[in-house]
Design an enzyme around this catalytic site. Structure first.
Site, PDB file in Angstrom:
ATOM      1  N   ASP A 298      -5.086  -3.221   1.635  1.00  0.00           N
ATOM      2  CA  ASP A 298      -3.775  -2.626   1.912  1.00  0.00           C
ATOM      3  C   ASP A 298      -3.381  -2.799   3.383  1.00  0.00           C
ATOM      4  O   ASP A 298      -4.239  -2.862   4.260  1.00  0.00           O
ATOM      5  CB  ASP A 298      -3.825  -1.131   1.528  1.00  0.00           C
ATOM      6  CG  ASP A 298      -2.431  -0.538   1.413  1.00  0.00           C
ATOM      7  OD1 ASP A 298      -1.460  -1.300   1.249  1.00  0.00           O
ATOM      8  OD2 ASP A 298      -2.317   0.702   1.496  1.00  0.00           O
TER       9      ASP A 298
ATOM     10  N   ASN B 121       3.089  -2.482  -8.464  1.00  0.00           N
ATOM     11  CA  ASN B 121       3.672  -3.446  -7.518  1.00  0.00           C
ATOM     12  C   ASN B 121       4.817  -4.267  -8.139  1.00  0.00           C
ATOM     13  O   ASN B 121       5.608  -4.876  -7.418  1.00  0.00           O
ATOM     14  CB  ASN B 121       2.605  -4.391  -6.947  1.00  0.00           C
ATOM     15  CG  ASN B 121       1.653  -3.734  -5.972  1.00  0.00           C
ATOM     16  OD1 ASN B 121       0.496  -4.121  -5.852  1.00  0.00           O
ATOM     17  ND2 ASN B 121       2.124  -2.721  -5.251  1.00  0.00           N
TER      18      ASN B 121
HETATM   19  C1  IPE Z   1      -2.442  -0.729  -3.744  1.00  0.00           C
HETATM   20  O1  IPE Z   1      -1.659  -0.834  -2.607  1.00  0.00           O
HETATM   21  C2  IPE Z   1      -2.350  -1.997  -4.543  1.00  0.00           C
HETATM   22  C3  IPE Z   1      -2.951  -3.179  -3.935  1.00  0.00           C
HETATM   23  C4  IPE Z   1      -3.626  -3.216  -2.830  1.00  0.00           C
HETATM   24  C5  IPE Z   1      -2.789  -4.385  -4.684  1.00  0.00           C
HETATM   25  P1  IPE Z   1      -0.173  -0.233  -2.587  1.00  0.00           P
HETATM   26  O2  IPE Z   1       0.355  -0.483  -1.216  1.00  0.00           O
HETATM   27  O3  IPE Z   1       0.613  -0.788  -3.699  1.00  0.00           O
HETATM   28  O4  IPE Z   1      -0.445   1.298  -2.868  1.00  0.00           O
HETATM   29  P2  IPE Z   1       0.433   2.594  -2.496  1.00  0.00           P
HETATM   30  O5  IPE Z   1       1.801   2.364  -3.017  1.00  0.00           O
HETATM   31  O6  IPE Z   1       0.417   2.734  -1.015  1.00  0.00           O
HETATM   32  O7  IPE Z   1      -0.290   3.711  -3.163  1.00  0.00           O
HETATM   33  C1  IPE Z   2      -1.183  -4.855   0.360  1.00  0.00           C
HETATM   34  O1  IPE Z   2      -0.327  -4.673   1.444  1.00  0.00           O
HETATM   35  C2  IPE Z   2      -0.744  -5.977  -0.546  1.00  0.00           C
HETATM   36  C3  IPE Z   2      -0.260  -5.527  -1.860  1.00  0.00           C
HETATM   37  C4  IPE Z   2      -0.150  -4.303  -2.257  1.00  0.00           C
HETATM   38  C5  IPE Z   2       0.169  -6.560  -2.793  1.00  0.00           C
HETATM   39  P1  IPE Z   2       1.055  -3.929   1.315  1.00  0.00           P
HETATM   40  O2  IPE Z   2       2.088  -4.922   0.923  1.00  0.00           O
HETATM   41  O3  IPE Z   2       0.951  -2.753   0.431  1.00  0.00           O
HETATM   42  O4  IPE Z   2       1.306  -3.472   2.812  1.00  0.00           O
HETATM   43  P2  IPE Z   2       1.803  -2.050   3.319  1.00  0.00           P
HETATM   44  O5  IPE Z   2       0.949  -1.024   2.675  1.00  0.00           O
HETATM   45  O6  IPE Z   2       3.236  -1.943   2.915  1.00  0.00           O
HETATM   46  O7  IPE Z   2       1.628  -2.095   4.796  1.00  0.00           O
HETATM   47 MG    MG Z   3       0.450  -0.815   0.699  1.00  0.00          MG
END
Ligand code: IPE
Ligand code: IPE
Ligand code: MG
Length: 258
Positions: free
Chosen positions: A33, A81
């Site tokens: 993340d 997502n």
């Molecule tokens: C969790 O991250 C999913 C992945 C890393 C693929 P998110 O960024 O989607 O999770 P939330 O929304 O912060 O809980």
């Molecule tokens: C993780 O990074 C990748 C996925 C969830 C696909 P994020 O895209 O969630 O990045 P943040 O959490 O918005 O910084």
């Molecule tokens: Mg995230």
């Protein structure tokens, strides 16, 4: 300019040396993340963070294989997502295809088997096809199993499991009294994986976000504020060292263990 790089390398080696190789977590799962925030901090678009995140994937996969970790599972795209802006979803899917094409060599060179968990039929055709190809090409590799969680949600997985078992009950293949934990395990997407020993989440968020709820029942949780594109082998070693300091009691007392 050279000194910090050398210092970091020595530091890296030191950290690696502090890992007890006979007590490695057998299965590491990572919620990767913080890509978006990493890019934002740099004044860039979110896609830039996702692109740089693929480097961290390569380093982490290599480090786990080098150490002798047997199972590595990466949360790459959740069922939730899909609700992101269309363009971001498209970018993530495109990156997935290009990474799979690019990394097949890393997987072969390191004798790594690729697998995937999730509601894979919902992925775009191109992604599904590329994924199936790499899975087939690496199926005889046995040093480590790398599992990508794609269009994965733990609740969706459990729903699917309940449906599959119900159909077998209806067709008298399983009798309801016989349903136990092992039957549930055999119907999860993770049927070929052991329980998670160490769950790592980057970016400072301390939540599970619908990842492997059943499988982390007794996992050690490790949260780091490092954003995923900044995650290096050194960060992985730190997590494993912390894991090895924990006493996993599984409900017993400390005295019973010693
Ligand atoms: C969790 O991250 C999913 C992945 C890393 C693929 P998110 O960024 O989607 O999770 P939330 O929304 O912060 O809980
Ligand atoms: C993780 O990074 C990748 C996925 C969830 C696909 P994020 O895209 O969630 O990045 P943040 O959490 O918005 O910084
Ligand atoms: Mg995230």
């Amino acid at each position: 300019m050279k000194t910090p790089a050398i210092a970091l390398r020595i530091n890296n080696m030191d950290l690696k040396e502090n890992i007890q190789l006979n007590r490695l977590p057998k299965h590491i799962a990572i919620i990767m993340d913080g890509n978006g925030r990493w890019a934002k901090q740099k004044g860039m678009v979110r896609a830039f963070g996702h692109e740089n995140g693929t480097e961290s994937v390569r380093k982490t996969v290599e480090a786990c294989a080098e150490l002798g970790v047997q199972y590595l599972t990466l949360y790459a795209f959740s069922t939730e997502n899909w609700n992101r802006p269309k363009l971001e979803v498209k970018t993530l899917m495109r990156l997935l295809v290009s990474s799979l094409k690019k990394e097949i060599k890393t997987l072969q060179d390191n004798n790594i088997k690729l697998s995937a968990i999730g509601n894979l039929s919902t992925l775009p055709k191109k992604v599904h096809k590329e994924l199936k190809e790499v899975i087939a090409d690496t199926k005889s590799n046995e040093r480590m199993t790398l599992t990508l969680a794609l269009s994965y949600g733990s609740r969706e997985e459990l729903l699917n499991t309940v449906k599959e078992i119900s159909i077998k009950v209806k067709n008298s293949i399983i009798s309801p009294e016989k349903i136990d934990e092992s039957i549930i395990n055999e119907h999860l997407y993770t049927r070929n994986l052991p329980d998670v020993d160490l769950l790592i989440r980057t970016s400072g968020e301390q939540r599970i976000s619908n990842f492997l709820l059943w499988q982390i029942a007794y996992a050690e949780l490790y949260f780091t504020s490092t954003l995923w594109p900044d995650f290096t082998k050194q960060h992985l070693y730190e997590a494993i060292i912390e894991y090895q300091k924990r006493e996993r009691r599984f409900g017993k007392t400390s005295e019973q263990l010693s």
